[in-house]
Design an enzyme around this catalytic site. Structure first.
Site, mmCIF file in Angstrom:
data_model
loop_
_atom_site.group_PDB
_atom_site.id
_atom_site.type_symbol
_atom_site.label_atom_id
_atom_site.label_comp_id
_atom_site.label_asym_id
_atom_site.label_seq_id
_atom_site.Cartn_x
_atom_site.Cartn_y
_atom_site.Cartn_z
ATOM 1 N N GLU A 10 48.969 10.570 35.184
ATOM 2 C CA GLU A 10 49.136 10.859 36.606
ATOM 3 C C GLU A 10 48.425 9.767 37.397
ATOM 4 O O GLU A 10 47.268 9.433 37.118
ATOM 5 C CB GLU A 10 48.547 12.215 36.971
ATOM 6 C CG GLU A 10 48.679 12.527 38.465
ATOM 7 C CD GLU A 10 48.036 13.835 38.882
ATOM 8 O OE1 GLU A 10 48.134 14.187 40.074
ATOM 9 O OE2 GLU A 10 47.438 14.503 38.022
ATOM 10 N N ASN A 26 52.278 11.501 43.330
ATOM 11 C CA ASN A 26 52.328 12.564 44.325
ATOM 12 C C ASN A 26 53.324 12.225 45.424
ATOM 13 O O ASN A 26 53.416 11.070 45.854
ATOM 14 C CB ASN A 26 50.947 12.786 44.940
ATOM 15 C CG ASN A 26 50.022 13.517 43.988
ATOM 16 O OD1 ASN A 26 50.200 14.703 43.735
ATOM 17 N ND2 ASN A 26 49.047 12.820 43.429
ATOM 18 N N GLU A 73 55.554 14.574 41.799
ATOM 19 C CA GLU A 73 54.792 15.819 41.929
ATOM 20 C C GLU A 73 54.836 16.289 43.377
ATOM 21 O O GLU A 73 54.373 15.589 44.279
ATOM 22 C CB GLU A 73 53.333 15.615 41.497
ATOM 23 C CG GLU A 73 53.159 15.330 40.019
ATOM 24 C CD GLU A 73 51.694 15.412 39.594
ATOM 25 O OE1 GLU A 73 50.877 15.884 40.405
ATOM 26 O OE2 GLU A 73 51.390 15.000 38.475
ATOM 27 N N ASP A 124 53.709 20.813 41.601
ATOM 28 C CA ASP A 124 52.265 20.670 41.427
ATOM 29 C C ASP A 124 51.543 21.906 41.962
ATOM 30 O O ASP A 124 52.032 22.593 42.863
ATOM 31 C CB ASP A 124 51.797 19.415 42.176
ATOM 32 C CG ASP A 124 50.398 18.983 41.783
ATOM 33 O OD1 ASP A 124 49.919 19.439 40.722
ATOM 34 O OD2 ASP A 124 49.785 18.196 42.510
ATOM 35 N N GLU A 158 46.634 21.392 34.215
ATOM 36 C CA GLU A 158 45.632 20.418 34.635
ATOM 37 C C GLU A 158 44.274 21.095 34.760
ATOM 38 O O GLU A 158 44.171 22.321 34.823
ATOM 39 C CB GLU A 158 46.028 19.758 35.957
ATOM 40 C CG GLU A 158 46.111 20.698 37.140
ATOM 41 C CD GLU A 158 46.436 19.964 38.426
ATOM 42 O OE1 GLU A 158 46.257 18.734 38.470
ATOM 43 O OE2 GLU A 158 46.865 20.617 39.384
#
Length: 862
Positions: free
Chosen positions: A334, A393, A425, A455, A512
């Site tokens: 990520e 993101n 995400e 997310d 996560e």
């Protein structure tokens, strides 16, 4: 068309009405009433559309004075000016009329010019006063408007330097919810009640204003110290209103000490104090102080420096590794942004990201991260590392950018990457703001090949129905949710339910925030796919991640086989040499030594089996057109048909023959090498084919993540839809089977989900062993599987094949340990009807089989 102003004539004498109508009708729209009672009915119909009333005093039914008294008491009509008309010009009558609220007084008989001038002047005065009133006062609450409050507060502060003043501002925490749930009228009633509270609280010691929506402010002389009790009482008073439901108020106070700053700044500081305690239960007010001032200055410095920081390269991306849970292998990363400021040092994203979102700068920063992430991935490819995907993101502001799809596509094309290498995400809460626009935008990105991750799943309030509508590939569980749920006993919590939901929807799951081994063990138990968190690694600079990538490796190792000669590796690629001549295969093997792994096949069946076994690991095929069983052209035909699943570059070989060369190229070969040829020439052709078609490697992540079921390795529904596109040119009928593992829920309950999952894996293996490499296998969701078998001659043959598979399940070794059976329905498909129609038919046959022939197969007959 100009709309003429309306004038109401209230006069019992018809001749007088006609005279007034004649004077006014050329400039105004004239309404008429014979007495006060009738005039009230006209007013009720037109209300404030009436600009002026001409009123006779002496009338039957209801005289002019009574009418005036009623009108001036009603807020809906009180602002309409009234000119009284009478035959008596005595001073007492004029005083009486004016004392009842009349704006002017005229005497009969009427003089046209006097009437017109007075009417025009009074209407202009009324409209001017209304405009001033509109500017000065908030229409809903009657308090000062924001701009006029600033002006009046400034005048009071300057006029009374000896007095101490405070600015008090308030904000309702859940006002939008009140409007959404109870409606705008209820919200308006609440605001009017709050305005009354402010007016009572301030009294003669200050002034009040309404800014926008639910924000109010007052300038109040400082006579006492503020305590919770007063604000608690004020909140309780608000909640006694009929329109109030659990209203939570936050108040902010600014003590006017620095009189050189503007009132607007004073109010901003009071509102900042109110916002600083939002979400803090039991805290009702806050005063602006040095701490808040420093915070404000800090935020301003961050906002002022963001553009130059981007231009000067102060932002950089860090990567947090993502691991595949079943084997602890590195599976991706990520991309996170960090700000390395030359004076402040490394800045926390928690501090600057919310400010960037508020200012809109987040869209520029996101695009920077997307670009840097793609550049890093391309550099890894150039250095020969196995392909992985990187998640980035996508902020709320990005979603509302009409050009987001073009921006993302241009970014991946710039670095010659397929969209699947960039996972997007999108936070769960973003989906709830404007579901339709989010669904449309994200659906478009998914169609372009980007992999979509939701997310922070578990942190918001998405309904299951909305989740079902969202275009998703991966659920990413929220960190706090993981920490809370993994602390519960195994048989409690909803993690297992979420995993079952994800499997049913063919979604992968990433957890996560994994910080302990216990959390990892729990996630492994329930079948989570991927994990990331401090237990494995913190976010790290790209150079450090590259070291990790180099040390641990990524690609799935090539399957060990007697036909694979590990003569050195080049990026983990395998070259298949399919040729009937063993000596030729040996020459090619020696030529490729140190560059690629080599797999060999001596006939067409072996070549197809090898391609099915290696799937995405094949870099290229050297294919002889003179193969047997089947011949090379038939193998090429299969590859051409299956290019949605197998996109493998092919260098065809054979005797120098123009017709054969033409046939091979028309069937999809990328090159043709006539025999005899030099091995160097063949090497160049292979390298060129691999280079031109290197997308096989970059598309690996998309197929792994988006087209394959995480548990069985079969196609998922998305992969099935993609694969069947190649079937439209099939001439022979196809058999479409829908298999269902009977009683899987009871098996899960009795033996546990781990055993249930193992059964699914074993059944998928049995399907592979009873079908050809060219057939299509997919897990449809839960315990249902779809099999598409090609070249199925008759319905009887199709039924027999289904019965054979069902019998194989009953007789399998795994069915002896756990009593397992599978039922099936089959429908024959000529590819003209939509696949969904055929699946409905197969499902109908399956339902009948489960009812009449459980553990067997039935044919759909219409």
């Amino acid at each position: 068309m100009i709309v003429r102003k309306k004038i109401l004539i209230v006069e019992d004498n018809e001749i007088n009405r006609m005279m007034l109508y004649g004077i006014l009708s050329s400039d105004y729209q004239v309404l008429e009433a014979e007495n006060g009672q009738e005039a009230l009915s006209v007013l009720k119909q037109y209300e404030e559309q009436i600009s002026l009333i001409l009123l006779d005093i002496v009338m039957p039914v209801m005289d002019g004075y009574t009418f005036l008294s009623i009108v001036k008491k009603d807020p809906a009509y009180s602002s309409i000016p009234v000119i009284v008309t009478t035959q008596n010009d005595g001073e007492s009558d004029e005083v009486a009329a004016l004392s009842h609220g009349a704006a002017d007084f005229v005497v009969k008989p009427y003089k046209a010019q006097i009437i017109l001038h007075r009417v025009a002047n009074i209407i202009n005065l009324r409209e001017t006063a209304a405009m001033i009133n509109l500017v000065q006062y908030d229409r809903l609450t009657g308090l000062y408007s924001k701009e006029f409050f600033y002006r009046r507060a400034k005048e009071l502060i300057l006029a009374h330097p000896e007095r101490s003043y405070d600015i008090i501002c308030s904000d309702i925490e859940n006002f939008k919810l009140i409007n959404d749930v109870f409606g705008m009228p209820a919200g308006d009633r609440l605001l009017r009640g709050l305005a009354d509270l402010y007016t009572t609280m301030v009294g003669n010691h200050g002034i009040c204003g309404r800014f926008n929506a639910d924000q109010f402010s007052c300038l109040l002389e400082h006579h006492w110290e503020y305590e919770d009790g007063a604000f608690i009482q004020a909140t309780e008073t608000i909640n006694t209103l009929s329109s109030a439901k659990n209203v939570v108020m936050k108040w902010g106070i600014y003590s006017v000490e620095d009189r050189s700053i503007s009132v607007e700044q004073m109010c901003d500081r009071a509102l900042l104090a109110a916002r600083s305690i939002k979400g803090r239960y039991g805290t009702y007010f806050a005063a602006y102080d040095d701490a808040l001032r420093n915070k404000l200055l800090r935020e301003q410095a961050i906002t002022n420096g963001m553009e130059s920081a981007l231009a000067r390269g102060q932002f950089e991306i860090y990567l947090q590794p993502k691991y595949r849970i079943k084997d602890d292998s590195l599976a991706g990363a990520e991309a996170l942004v960090r700000w390395n400021h030359p004076q402040w040092g490394m800045q926390s994203p928690a501090e600057f990201i919310p400010l960037f979102e508020k200012s809109g700068f987040i869209t520029k920063l996101d695009q920077f991260v997307w670009d840097r992430a793609c550049a890093v991935v391309q550099s890894w490819d150039e250095k020969g590392y196995p392909p992985i995907s990187v998640s980035v993101n996508v902020s709320r502001a990005d979603i509302y950018n009409a050009d987001i799809a073009d921006i993302l596509v241009k970014t991946v094309r710039k670095y010659r990457l397929p969209p699947s290498r960039l996972h997007l995400e999108i936070t769960e809460s973003a989906y709830t703001e404007n579901p339709k626009q989010i669904i449309d935008t994200v659906g478009r990105l998914r169609e372009l090949g980007f992999v979509i991750e939701m997310d922070d799943f578990g942190s918001g309030y998405s309904s299951l129905n909305m989740l079902n509508q969202m275009p998703l590939d991966i659920l990413k569980l929220d960190m706090k949710f993981i920490q809370v749920e993994t602390a519960k006993p195994v048989n409690q919590g909803i993690l297992r339910f979420i995993m079952g939901l994800a499997r049913w929807m063919n979604l992968s799951v990433v957890a996560e925030g994994v910080e302990t081994r216990d959390q990892l063990v729990r996630l492994r138990e329930i079948g989570c796919d991927y994990v990331q968190g401090y237990y494995f690694a913190r976010p790290m600079p790209c150079t450090k991640f590259e070291t990790l990538l180099r040390e641990r490796g990524l690609a799935s190792k090539a399957e060990e086989s007697s036909s694979v000669r590990p003569l050195g590796k080049r990026r983990g690629q395998v070259i298949l040499v399919a040729d009937e001549d063993e000596e030729y295969r040996a020459e090619v093997r020696r030529m490729l030594e140190g560059r690629y792994q080599v797999a060999e096949a001596a006939d067409g069946d072996a070549a197809l089996s090898c391609m099915a076994g290696y799937e995405y690991k094949l870099a290229a095929v050297i294919l002889s057109m003179t193969l047997a069983n089947p011949d090379g052209l038939s193998v090429l035909e299969v590859l051409q048909r299956e290019k949605a699943v197998w996109k493998i570059p092919v260098v065809a070989t054979g005797p120098w023959d123009k017709l054969l060369e033409q046939q091979a190229l028309q069937m999809g070969a990328d090159d043709f090498a006539g025999k005899p040829h030099s091995q160097l020439s063949l090497l160049k052709r292979v390298q060129r084919a691999v280079g031109v078609n290197s997308s096989w490697e970059r598309e690996c992540a998309l197929r792994d993540e988006a087209y394959r079921d995480y548990l069985t390795g079969l196609l998922n529904r998305r992969g099935l839809d993609y694969a069947v596109e190649a079937l439209r040119k099939e001439d022979e009928p196809l058999a479409v089977y829908l298999f269902d593992l009977d009683n899987l829920k009871q098996i899960n309950d009795q033996y546990g989900h781990v055993e249930g999952d193992q059964l699914l894996v074993q059944f998928s293996g049995l399907l592979r062993s009873h079908t050809r490499a060219t057939d299509i296998l997919a897990r449809f969701g839960g315990d249902e599987f779809i099999v598409v078998i090609k070249q199925m001659g008759t319905q009887q043959i199709a039924l027999k094949k289904g019965e054979d598979i069902c019998r194989a399940v009953r007789e399998s070794s795994f069915a002896k340990a756990i009593p397992a059976t599978a039922s099936a329905g089959v429908a024959v498909w000529n590819t003209e009807d939509p696949l969904d129609t055929i699946l409905e038919r197969a499902d109908e046959a399956l339902y009948r089989a489960k009812r009449e022939n459980k553990g067997g197969c039935l044919l759909w007959r219409g």
